[in-house]
Every structure is written in structure tokens, then in C-alpha cells.
Design a protein around this motif. Structure first.
Motif: not given
Ligand code: PBG
Length: 324
Positions: A127-130, A138-151, A159-169
Motif C-alpha cells: 500500500h506504500g505507507h510507512c 490508518q498506520v498503526l504505530n506500535d504494531a509498526t515498531l516491531e517491523l522497524l526493529v526487525r528491519t 553490515g550497515a554502519d548507521i541505521i537511519a529510521p525515516s518512518d516518523m512512528m
């Protein structure tokens, strides 16, 4: 008695004098170059609205990475365009996801180059939402956090040297910090897109990354452009939650915010000169209306002058050539 004329022009008389008293200097050390990685073989596909920028397939990436490193640019920011999308954004957090594959290629081609991973789901959700959606879209905040952490953990593992979250949850920096620490990545910094505004300037990026939302917009999670004090709240919260570097995005239309953040916190401040800000200069230059090198340099200098230590820009390769 006539007021004595103060002669400020004395120090503007020659280029050497101007060079000596220059207050802001752009350096290649502060540049981060964004790259778009796509599935397929032998792909170097031009991005229409962003002349000089391409979508790269993994096999074509090493050559580009070596060129970036040889220009002295210290870091790249990786975005992925996956072959498949689904509601759970599997392509974002799978160990064989496109950015994870790209990270391994980047670190193989130029181990010293800092690989920054953009941590978001919008390029990977059908669906193209974050984030995850509820039944009303509507984008669910707390249920999204789990996927962001996994990512983030998958990116660090690749090998990422810096993690840059751009989702705004809300709460994502704390969640990602905890996730990284729990998985042995306590040495990996977070550069948070702290004050990220719901901006019309992201248009060309969404074309490039195929991440335009299928319905609605991002105003329910990204910041409302008129809000200055709220930007400081976002920044201070992200720092409390563990951000090592805080970012303001976009840059030119938000120079006041960059200045506010610079004065409010001692942390490194990054600013993202975004796709639309880049494309406008390109388009005007292509029409012969402005001098591209001069306007691009002036623009990026204004971002540094406002207080940004780091500048993410599609002009990084050009600037490295211009100022070397
Ligand atoms: C992902 C993301 C976006 C950008 C960076 N990360 C798009 C968006 O938020 O819609 C935009 C960058 C640019 O315009 O150059 N969420």
C-alpha cells in the motif's frame, strides 16, 4: 560631522582575501550520497526527474561504489526497490532483502565507506505507507515498531554502519536502540530523521523508489510544515530515546529548523537536501535560467551555514568534484 563610512568592502577586494575570511566551508567530509538499489541484472536506469542519478542492480553497484569512495565521499545512504511488496513489508526485514544484499556488496567493494541504511517500510509495503495499517487504512504505530526493529537488526547484521529510521512512528528510536543492543549491535549509531516534514519536495524520490502511497498521504505521521516548536520536541525526544545524530528534512525550506536544532543540542545535525530541492535546480539549469554549479554550491553552503554538520545530497558526487 558626517558618519564615517565603515569599509566592509576592504575584505572583499580579492578572492584571496575573501577566501581568508570565509565563515562557512563546504567539505566533502560532510557529504552523504543517496543510492537506489533495484532487483535485476545489468541495470543502471536513469531516474527521470533526478538527472545524473540511477537505479542500480547489485551487480552494477561495485563500480559505482568504488567511484564514490575514490571521490572521497565518506558515506552512502541506501534505499531499496524490492521485486515484491506485501502488507508486512517482508522485503524490508528479510535477510535476503534488497538493501541487506546491497549492504554486503557495498562493504565488499569499499569496506571503509560508511553504509547508512534508510530504515522505513514504505518502499516494501503493497500500500506504500510507512507501517502496518488498521482496517480503516490508518498506520498503526506500535504494531509498526516491531517491523522497524526487525528491519534495523537485519540491516545491521548485513553490515550497515548507521541505521537511519525515516518512518516518523512515535517511539521508534527507543525501540530500534533496544533491538540493536539486544542483538549485539550496541556500537551501531542511529541517525534519526527527527524533524521530517510531510513535504511536497519528496515527489521525485517517490517516483524513483516507487513508494507513493496507494491512497491518502503521510500527513498522519510526518510533521506539519508550519510547525517549528514541534520540530524541537521531535528532536529532543529522539535524543532522549538514543539518537546519535539528528536530521532535519527537507533542508532548504527548513533552514530555520536546522538553526534551531543546532542551537538546542550538541549532537551532530544532519540535513537532507531532498529530491525535489535537487530537481528544481536541475530543471532551472537545464533551461539555462541559472548557473547550476553556482546555485548548487550556494544552496548547500546555506544548509551548512544554518548549522548542518552533515548534508545528504544527490549533488554529493558533483560537489566532490567542484571543491576538490
Ligand atoms: C522514506 C523516505 C522518503 C524520503 C527519504 N526516505 C520518502 C517519503 O517519506 O515519502 C525522501 C527523500 C527525498 O525526497 O529525496 N520514508
Amino acid at each position: 560631522m558626517a558618519f564615517p563610512i565603515q569599509r566592509l568592502r576592504r575584505l572583499r577586494r580579492t578572492e584571496t582575501l575573501r577566501r581568508m575570511v570565509r565563515e562557512t566551508r563546504l567539505s566533502v567530509d560532510q557529504l552523504i550520497y543517496p543510492l537506489f538499489i533495484t532487483a535485476g541484472q545489468g541495470v543502471q536506469e536513469p531516474i527521470g526527474a533526478m538527472p545524473g542519478n540511477y537505479r542500480w542492480s547489485l551487480d552494477r553497484l561495485p563500480g559505482e561504489i568504488e567511484e564514490i569512495a575514490s571521490l572521497g565521499i565518506p558515506a552512502v545512504l541506501l534505499f531499496g526497490i524490492p521485486a515484491d511488496k506485501d502488507p508486512e513489508a517482508t522485503g524490508a526485514w528479510h535477510e535476503r532483502g534488497i538493501v541487506q544484499e546491497a549492504l554486503r556488496v557495498v562493504k565488499g567493494a569499499a569496506p571503509e565507506l560508511v553504509a547508512v541504511a534508510d530504515t522505513c517500510l514504505c518502499e516494501y509495503t503493497s500500500h506504500g505507507h510507512c507501517g502496518r495499517l488498521d482496517e480503516r487504512g490508518q498506520v498503526l504505530n506500535d504494531a509498526t515498531l516491531e517491523l522497524l526493529v526487525r528491519t534495523a537488526v537485519a540491516q545491521a547484521a548485513a553490515g550497515a554502519d548507521i541505521i537511519a529510521p525515516s518512518d516518523m512512528m512515535d517511539g521508534r528510536v527507543a525501540a530500534i536502540r533496544a533491538g540493536l543492543d539486544a542483538n549485539g549491535f550496541d556500537q551501531i549509531p542511529i541517525m534519526s530523521y527527527a524533524a521530517k516534514f510531510a513535504s511536497g519536495f519528496y515527489g521525485p524520490f517517490r517516483e524513483a523508489a516507487g513508494s507513493t502511497p496507494a491512497f491518502g498521504d503521510r500527513r498522519g505521521y510526518q510533521m506539519d510544515p508550519p510547525n517549528r516548536r514541534e520540530a524541537l520536541r521531535e528532536v529532543l525526544l529522539d535524543i532522549e530515546e538514543g539518537a546519535d545524530i539528528v536530521m532535519v528534512k527537507p533542508a532548504v525550506a527548513y533552514l530555520d529548523i536546522i538553526r534551531d536544532v543546532r542551537e538546542a543540542v550538541p549532537h551532530p545535525v544532519a540535513a537532507y537536501h531532498v529530491s525535489g530541492e535537487f530537481s528544481m535546480i536541475k530543471a532551472a539549469a537545464a533551461n539555462g535560467w541559472i548557473d547550476e554549479q553556482r546555485v548548487a554550491t550556494e544552496t548547500l553552503t546555506s544548509i551548512a551555514r544554518a548549522g548542518a554538520d552533515l548534508i545528504i545530497t544527490y549533488y554529493a558526487k558533483d560537489v566532490a568534484g567542484w571543491i576538490s
